[in-house]
Motif scaffolding. Structure first.
Motif, PDB file in Angstrom:
ATOM      1  N   GLY A 174       1.169 -12.231 -11.788  1.00 52.83           N
ATOM      2  CA  GLY A 174       0.547 -11.328 -10.833  1.00 52.83           C
ATOM      3  C   GLY A 174       1.476 -10.802  -9.762  1.00 52.83           C
ATOM      4  O   GLY A 174       1.019 -10.099  -8.856  1.00 52.83           O
ATOM      5  N   GLU A 175       2.757 -11.081  -9.840  1.00 49.74           N
ATOM      6  CA  GLU A 175       3.696 -10.678  -8.798  1.00 49.74           C
ATOM      7  C   GLU A 175       4.240  -9.274  -9.021  1.00 49.74           C
ATOM      8  O   GLU A 175       4.200  -8.738 -10.123  1.00 49.74           O
ATOM      9  N   THR A 176       4.782  -8.714  -7.935  1.00 45.76           N
ATOM     10  CA  THR A 176       5.500  -7.438  -7.983  1.00 45.76           C
ATOM     11  C   THR A 176       6.876  -7.637  -7.363  1.00 45.76           C
ATOM     12  O   THR A 176       6.989  -8.211  -6.274  1.00 45.76           O
ATOM     13  N   ILE A 177       7.909  -7.191  -8.061  1.00 43.72           N
ATOM     14  CA  ILE A 177       9.271  -7.204  -7.529  1.00 43.72           C
ATOM     15  C   ILE A 177       9.764  -5.766  -7.476  1.00 43.72           C
ATOM     16  O   ILE A 177       9.603  -5.008  -8.434  1.00 43.72           O
ATOM     17  N   ILE A 178      10.363  -5.394  -6.371  1.00 42.81           N
ATOM     18  CA  ILE A 178      10.816  -4.018  -6.158  1.00 42.81           C
ATOM     19  C   ILE A 178      12.327  -3.954  -6.288  1.00 42.81           C
ATOM     20  O   ILE A 178      13.052  -4.756  -5.679  1.00 42.81           O
ATOM     21  N   VAL A 179      12.797  -3.015  -7.104  1.00 44.15           N
ATOM     22  CA  VAL A 179      14.224  -2.781  -7.287  1.00 44.15           C
ATOM     23  C   VAL A 179      14.513  -1.347  -6.864  1.00 44.15           C
ATOM     24  O   VAL A 179      13.828  -0.416  -7.291  1.00 44.15           O
ATOM     25  N   GLN A 180      15.521  -1.178  -6.037  1.00 39.79           N
ATOM     26  CA  GLN A 180      15.869   0.146  -5.522  1.00 39.79           C
ATOM     27  C   GLN A 180      17.294   0.506  -5.943  1.00 39.79           C
ATOM     28  O   GLN A 180      18.223  -0.270  -5.752  1.00 39.79           O
ATOM     29  N   ILE A 181      17.436   1.695  -6.524  1.00 42.51           N
ATOM     30  CA  ILE A 181      18.715   2.188  -7.026  1.00 42.51           C
ATOM     31  C   ILE A 181      19.033   3.489  -6.301  1.00 42.51           C
ATOM     32  O   ILE A 181      18.152   4.326  -6.106  1.00 42.51           O
ATOM     33  N   GLU A 182      20.292   3.673  -5.921  1.00 35.77           N
ATOM     34  CA  GLU A 182      20.696   4.923  -5.280  1.00 35.77           C
ATOM     35  C   GLU A 182      21.855   5.537  -6.051  1.00 35.77           C
ATOM     36  O   GLU A 182      22.741   4.825  -6.544  1.00 35.77           O
ATOM     37  N   TYR A 183      21.818   6.868  -6.165  1.00 33.84           N
ATOM     38  CA  TYR A 183      22.911   7.552  -6.855  1.00 33.84           C
ATOM     39  C   TYR A 183      23.227   8.878  -6.167  1.00 33.84           C
ATOM     40  O   TYR A 183      22.414   9.428  -5.426  1.00 33.84           O
ATOM     41  N   GLN A 184      24.440   9.359  -6.445  1.00 39.17           N
ATOM     42  CA  GLN A 184      24.931  10.619  -5.909  1.00 39.17           C
ATOM     43  C   GLN A 184      25.026  11.627  -7.046  1.00 39.17           C
ATOM     44  O   GLN A 184      25.476  11.295  -8.140  1.00 39.17           O
ATOM     45  N   ASP A 185      24.603  12.855  -6.810  1.00 37.85           N
ATOM     46  CA  ASP A 185      24.643  13.888  -7.841  1.00 37.85           C
ATOM     47  C   ASP A 185      24.939  15.225  -7.171  1.00 37.85           C
ATOM     48  O   ASP A 185      25.015  15.322  -5.939  1.00 37.85           O
ATOM     49  N   VAL A 186      25.104  16.263  -7.971  1.00 36.53           N
ATOM     50  CA  VAL A 186      25.343  17.601  -7.444  1.00 36.53           C
ATOM     51  C   VAL A 186      24.493  18.585  -8.232  1.00 36.53           C
ATOM     52  O   VAL A 186      24.361  18.472  -9.455  1.00 36.53           O
ATOM     53  N   ALA A 187      23.858  19.517  -7.533  1.00 32.03           N
ATOM     54  CA  ALA A 187      23.034  20.533  -8.187  1.00 32.03           C
ATOM     55  C   ALA A 187      23.930  21.535  -8.901  1.00 32.03           C
ATOM     56  O   ALA A 187      25.038  21.846  -8.444  1.00 32.03           O
ATOM     57  N   ARG A 188      23.447  22.039 -10.021  1.00 23.81           N
ATOM     58  CA  ARG A 188      24.207  22.991 -10.823  1.00 23.81           C
ATOM     59  C   ARG A 188      23.911  24.414 -10.354  1.00 23.81           C
ATOM     60  O   ARG A 188      22.757  24.791 -10.178  1.00 23.81           O
ATOM     61  N   LEU A 189      24.968  25.191 -10.142  1.00 24.06           N
ATOM     62  CA  LEU A 189      24.820  26.586  -9.750  1.00 24.06           C
ATOM     63  C   LEU A 189      25.087  27.463 -10.965  1.00 24.06           C
ATOM     64  O   LEU A 189      26.146  27.380 -11.580  1.00 24.06           O
ATOM     65  N   ALA A 190      24.121  28.270 -11.344  1.00 20.19           N
ATOM     66  CA  ALA A 190      24.281  29.163 -12.488  1.00 20.19           C
ATOM     67  C   ALA A 190      23.647  30.505 -12.160  1.00 20.19           C
ATOM     68  O   ALA A 190      22.449  30.575 -11.851  1.00 20.19           O
ATOM     69  N   ASP A 191      24.470  31.554 -12.192  1.00 21.77           N
ATOM     70  CA  ASP A 191      23.995  32.915 -11.987  1.00 21.77           C
ATOM     71  C   ASP A 191      23.179  33.049 -10.702  1.00 21.77           C
ATOM     72  O   ASP A 191      22.128  33.683 -10.662  1.00 21.77           O
ATOM     73  N   GLY A 192      23.657  32.397  -9.638  1.00 16.60           N
ATOM     74  CA  GLY A 192      23.018  32.545  -8.337  1.00 16.60           C
ATOM     75  C   GLY A 192      21.860  31.613  -8.074  1.00 16.60           C
ATOM     76  O   GLY A 192      21.279  31.644  -6.992  1.00 16.60           O
ATOM     77  N   THR A 193      21.495  30.759  -9.037  1.00 17.53           N
ATOM     78  CA  THR A 193      20.379  29.834  -8.865  1.00 17.53           C
ATOM     79  C   THR A 193      20.886  28.402  -8.953  1.00 17.53           C
ATOM     80  O   THR A 193      21.636  28.053  -9.866  1.00 17.53           O
ATOM     81  N   PHE A 194      20.473  27.586  -7.985  1.00 16.40           N
ATOM     82  CA  PHE A 194      20.793  26.166  -8.029  1.00 16.40           C
ATOM     83  C   PHE A 194      19.713  25.447  -8.843  1.00 16.40           C
ATOM     84  O   PHE A 194      18.523  25.741  -8.713  1.00 16.40           O
ATOM     85  N   GLU A 195      20.153  24.488  -9.649  1.00 23.27           N
ATOM     86  CA  GLU A 195      19.215  23.728 -10.473  1.00 23.27           C
ATOM     87  C   GLU A 195      19.547  22.254 -10.379  1.00 23.27           C
ATOM     88  O   GLU A 195      20.692  21.845 -10.531  1.00 23.27           O
ATOM     89  N   LEU A 196      18.521  21.446 -10.144  1.00 26.38           N
ATOM     90  CA  LEU A 196      18.652  19.995 -10.106  1.00 26.38           C
ATOM     91  C   LEU A 196      17.726  19.399 -11.153  1.00 26.38           C
ATOM     92  O   LEU A 196      16.517  19.650 -11.132  1.00 26.38           O
ATOM     93  N   ARG A 197      18.297  18.627 -12.051  1.00 24.26           N
ATOM     94  CA  ARG A 197      17.510  17.988 -13.121  1.00 24.26           C
ATOM     95  C   ARG A 197      17.449  16.484 -12.868  1.00 24.26           C
ATOM     96  O   ARG A 197      18.479  15.825 -12.702  1.00 24.26           O
ATOM     97  N   VAL A 198      16.236  15.949 -12.845  1.00 23.78           N
ATOM     98  CA  VAL A 198      16.019  14.510 -12.718  1.00 23.78           C
ATOM     99  C   VAL A 198      15.371  14.036 -14.012  1.00 23.78           C
ATOM    100  O   VAL A 198      14.185  14.286 -14.248  1.00 23.78           O
ATOM    101  N   PRO A 199      16.121  13.390 -14.896  1.00 25.28           N
ATOM    102  CA  PRO A 199      15.530  12.966 -16.173  1.00 25.28           C
ATOM    103  C   PRO A 199      14.503  11.855 -15.963  1.00 25.28           C
ATOM    104  O   PRO A 199      14.730  10.926 -15.188  1.00 25.28           O
ATOM    105  N   LEU A 200      13.373  11.978 -16.638  1.00 28.59           N
ATOM    106  CA  LEU A 200      12.305  10.983 -16.547  1.00 28.59           C
ATOM    107  C   LEU A 200      12.002  10.328 -17.887  1.00 28.59           C
ATOM    108  O   LEU A 200      11.345   9.283 -17.922  1.00 28.59           O
ATOM    109  N   ALA A 201      12.434  10.943 -18.978  1.00 28.99           N
ATOM    110  CA  ALA A 201      12.102  10.421 -20.311  1.00 28.99           C
ATOM    111  C   ALA A 201      13.359  10.344 -21.156  1.00 28.99           C
ATOM    112  O   ALA A 201      14.357  11.013 -20.896  1.00 28.99           O
TER     113      ALA A 201
END
Length: 741
Positions: A174-201
């Motif tokens: 019945g317990e819960t343990i919390i794990v926290q992860i931090e990372y550094q990334d950079v948004a992709r610039l393409a044709d004037g638009t910034f895009e940030l992708r966060v994979p979930l699957a």
């Protein structure tokens, strides 16, 4: 007198039998307790029936009708802090144990392929335990020792640059343990638009071997992918939607400070709320609350109409060193009037089982759109592959109407099934019968979800066989293997395009062909004042296609003066001078530089560098910058033991959700037991996969004996049997004495 003596003898003998039985019981109880302490949990440990469940839980079906294994539940919160193109992400994973047993949970999950993961924290009650970086094997030993000692511990390991594993030991009932992860990334610039992708699957990886298979079909990983079991986590069966929809819930929030007044802010695949509390500031959240972890989250933003960014410079000073991030967008008009050069294009389409459903429709529509772009004077061919391969023509042919119609009929008739044997298709696509032909540009457009586990073998083939060809991967589906796509594009000196929905096909293919039909910017270089530059990555800078930025990181000895970027597009020379004093301070630039350095060092293996030298450089860089890598892991251990010594610890994998639009049955037809197998404790693993080899950790299994389909409380039965046998012997002795008297 005789009668009295007989009664005393009977009483004495009866007392002796009673004392003997009590002594036997005490000794048997002691021996049973000792044996139970050293014996693994019985096969039924951790199994439940639906009628026993008092709350919602994720259950994995077993071969025993009506019996299930409760899996740990994982809820994820992602907080994104975006300053300019620099992204700091905090991923909080809550591991909940719904069972009444002590559990070790293992969760395989995606992160961006080029992100630098540099922090792990574990929360136990009100306390936070900070993770430490160690060489991977040492981190694993620290974790396993803590697990055996009953201490709560967490371990973060890299399986691929975009696939990681969190292991959490000794989660109480019945317990819960919390794990926290931090990372550094950079948004992709393409044709004037910034895009940030966060994979979930994660799209299930196909592992080639002697016979097409997912690794779950065999206990022994194929030699080509020695870590195959670690990259093929179990999957939830999609039956029961929408009840399954939030078994792995994800919450996402973002704070956006792009450095200019943002115009349109959009999420491509999830409904979001956008608040603008102040000028140049925006806050983004999910409109409908948590979402299932079954498709990537993609956030885009553009500047207001009157402003188009052309350069962004950021610096960080760390330990006396200055680190630079430069993102520069060359002018889009340079070389637009150059004549279109005829091309020889080989289209490769993946029609394996993982592409079934929406992905196959997207890929076919994209390929048909590409065929419509062929012009007189071009040559082309179409190759399709699953665990077999087929070419429409033996070699590239002229783009005549008849040839194009034949190719279109072939594409429209494709179905998705079978394994993902990509290697033969890649080799065939790179075969160049006319390597001296300078009249045509040779391009390979590769449409796939990249669901493979043998990426290294593909990279080696690309490096060895590229020649004058250029490779353009097109990632298909809601969760493509972006690590393979982006690195294949770099190795193939091309560019990576992603199509996540049928509605994007036309726009994405138009953008791709706009890049293919314009001159490439080559001979890129960054020039610094003498004595200013220490190291720059990537090195050398790659070729650029239309709409792509120059993205580089550098370590500087002297951050003064100006940097000049220059390149050539056709016959035109492009130059841009940037003052280093204009760079804005930002955190995380050193982490991005180190991650780029590791990536570049890893790719030297395809240029003949020794494995020992590569490992030494990667290990030292990762340790110096506290980064998770192929050779380093983060581990956090609570010093206080939590699990009692007499409690058994069972291992549980967290099954992943099927990616959005994925046809579960089309893939599982290749491997009908895939959805049942999980890397659980050895006593359970054979219950989850009928007909499989015995569990490696079970004594019966090691002797090659089949495990029974049911289990009994054998320790109690052994004790009861011993007591009955000894009681019977004592009673027999009493009866014989009575008869003698």
């Amino acid at each position: 007198m005789t009668s009295t003596r007989h009664r005393r003898g009977s009483g004495s003998q009866g007392g002796f039998a009673l004392v003997l039985a009590i002594a036997v019981f005490i000794v048997s109880l002691f021996l049973w307790t000792e044996a139970r302490a050293d014996t693994p949990a019985p096969p039924d440990a951790g199994l439940v029936r639906l009628s026993e469940m008092e709350e919602s839980a994720l259950l994995i079906r077993t071969v025993d009708a009506g019996l299930y294994v409760p899996a740990p539940l994982v809820a994820t919160d992602i907080a994104l802090d975006i300053a300019g193109p620099v992204v700091r992400a905090t991923v909080t994973q809550r591991f909940e144990n719904p069972s009444d047993a002590w559990v070790e949970g293992t969760y395989v999950f995606p992160l961006p392929a080029d992100a630098g993961i540099d922090r792990l924290r574990m929360q136990v009650g009100d306390r936070f335990i900070e993770g430490e970086i160690h060489e991977r094997r040492q981190a694993r030993r620290i974790y396993e020792d803590a697990r055996a000692n009953g201490q709560r511990a967490s371990l973060l390991e890299q399986e691929r640059p975009n696939m990681f594993t969190t292991s959490v030991a000794n989660i109480g009932p019945g317990e819960t343990i919390i794990v926290q992860i931090e990372y550094q990334d950079v948004a992709r610039l393409a044709d004037g638009t910034f895009e940030l992708r966060v994979p979930l699957a994660i799209t299930t990886r196909y592992v080639p071997g002697d016979a097409p298979q997912f690794v779950a079909e065999s206990r022994n990983a194929p030699a080509a992918v020695p870590d195959a079991r670690r990259i093929t986590p179990p999957l939830m069966h999609p039956d029961g939607e929408p009840a399954n929809a939030l078994r792995l819930p994800v919450s996402i929030t973002a704070r956006l400070q792009p450095g200019f007044e943002p115009g349109q802010i959009a999420s491509l695949y999830h409904a979001t709320l956008v608040e603008r509390p102040g000028e140049g500031d925006a806050r983004i959240s999910l409109a409908d609350g948590p979402v299932p972890a079954n498709r990537d989250f993609v956030l885009t933003w553009r500047p207001a109409e009157e402003y188009r960014p052309s350069a962004a410079l950021f610096t960080q000073t760390l330990n006396g060193e200055t680190y630079l991030l430069a993102q520069v967008l060359p002018p889009a008009t340079l070389g637009d009037d150059a004549p279109r050069q005829p091309r020889e294009t080989v289209f490769v389409i993946d029609n394996s089982g993982s592409m079934a459903g929406a992905s196959m429709r997207q890929a076919k529509q994209a390929l048909l759109s590409a065929l419509d772009r062929m012009q007189p004077g071009d040559r082309f061919n179409v190759i399709r592959f699953d665990n077999t391969m087929e070419q429409v023509f033996p070699a590239p042919v002229d783009a005549t109407r008849d040839n194009l119609d034949r190719a279109r009929r072939f594409v429209r008739g494709l179905d998705a099934n079978g394994g993902t044997e990509m290697l033969p298709a890649m080799q065939a696509a790179l075969v160049d019968a006319t390597p001296q032909d300078t009249a045509r540009v040779r391009q390979v457009v590769f449409l796939t979800d990249g669901a493979i586990g043998n990426e290294d073998a593909l990279f080696a083939v690309i490096h060895d066989g590229l020649g004058r060809s250029r490779l353009f991967p097109v990632g298909i589906g809601s969760a493509p293997n972006t690590y393979f796509m982006s690195r294949a594009a770099r190795a193939g000196r091309g560019t990576f395009t992603h199509i996540g929905d049928v509605s994007e096909v036309a726009g994405a293919m138009d953008a791709l062909f706009a890049a293919l039909e314009r001159p490439v910017m080559t001979d890129l270089d960054a020039l610094f004042p003498e004595g200013a530059l220490s190291e720059i990555w990537p090195a050398p800078l790659p070729d650029l296609y239309y709409g792509e930025p120059v993205l580089m990181t550098a370590r500087l000895d002297n951050p003064a003066g100006s940097m000049r970027l220059e390149g050539r597009m056709g016959d035109a020379l492009w130059q841009e001078d940037l003052s280093l004093s204009d760079a804005r301070p930002a955190n995380g630039i050193a982490t991005l530089w180190a991650r780029n350095r590791i990536r570049a060092i890893e790719e030297l293996r395809y240029q003949g560098a020794s494995a020992e030298a590569i490992d030494a450089e990667v290990l030292q860089t990762a340790l110096d910058f506290h980064l998770v890598s192929r050779l380093t892991s983060l581990v956090a251990v609570d010093v206080t033991p939590a699990r009692p010594a007499d409690e058994v610890l069972t291992a549980r994998d967290v099954p992943l959700m099927v990616p959005h639009g994925w046809d579960f049955d089309a893939v599982m037809n290749r491997n009908p037991e895939r959805q049942h197998r999980a890397a659980l404790d050895p006593a359970l693993i054979d219950r989850l996969a009928p007909g499989s080899p015995p569990g490696a950790g079970d004594a019966q299994a090691r002797n090659g004996l089949a495990l029974p389909a049911t289990a009994t409380p054998r320790e109690w039965l052994i004790l009861l049997g011993a007591l009955m046998a000894l009681s019977g012997l004592a009673w027999r002795m009493v009866q014989r004495r009575q008869s003698a008297c």
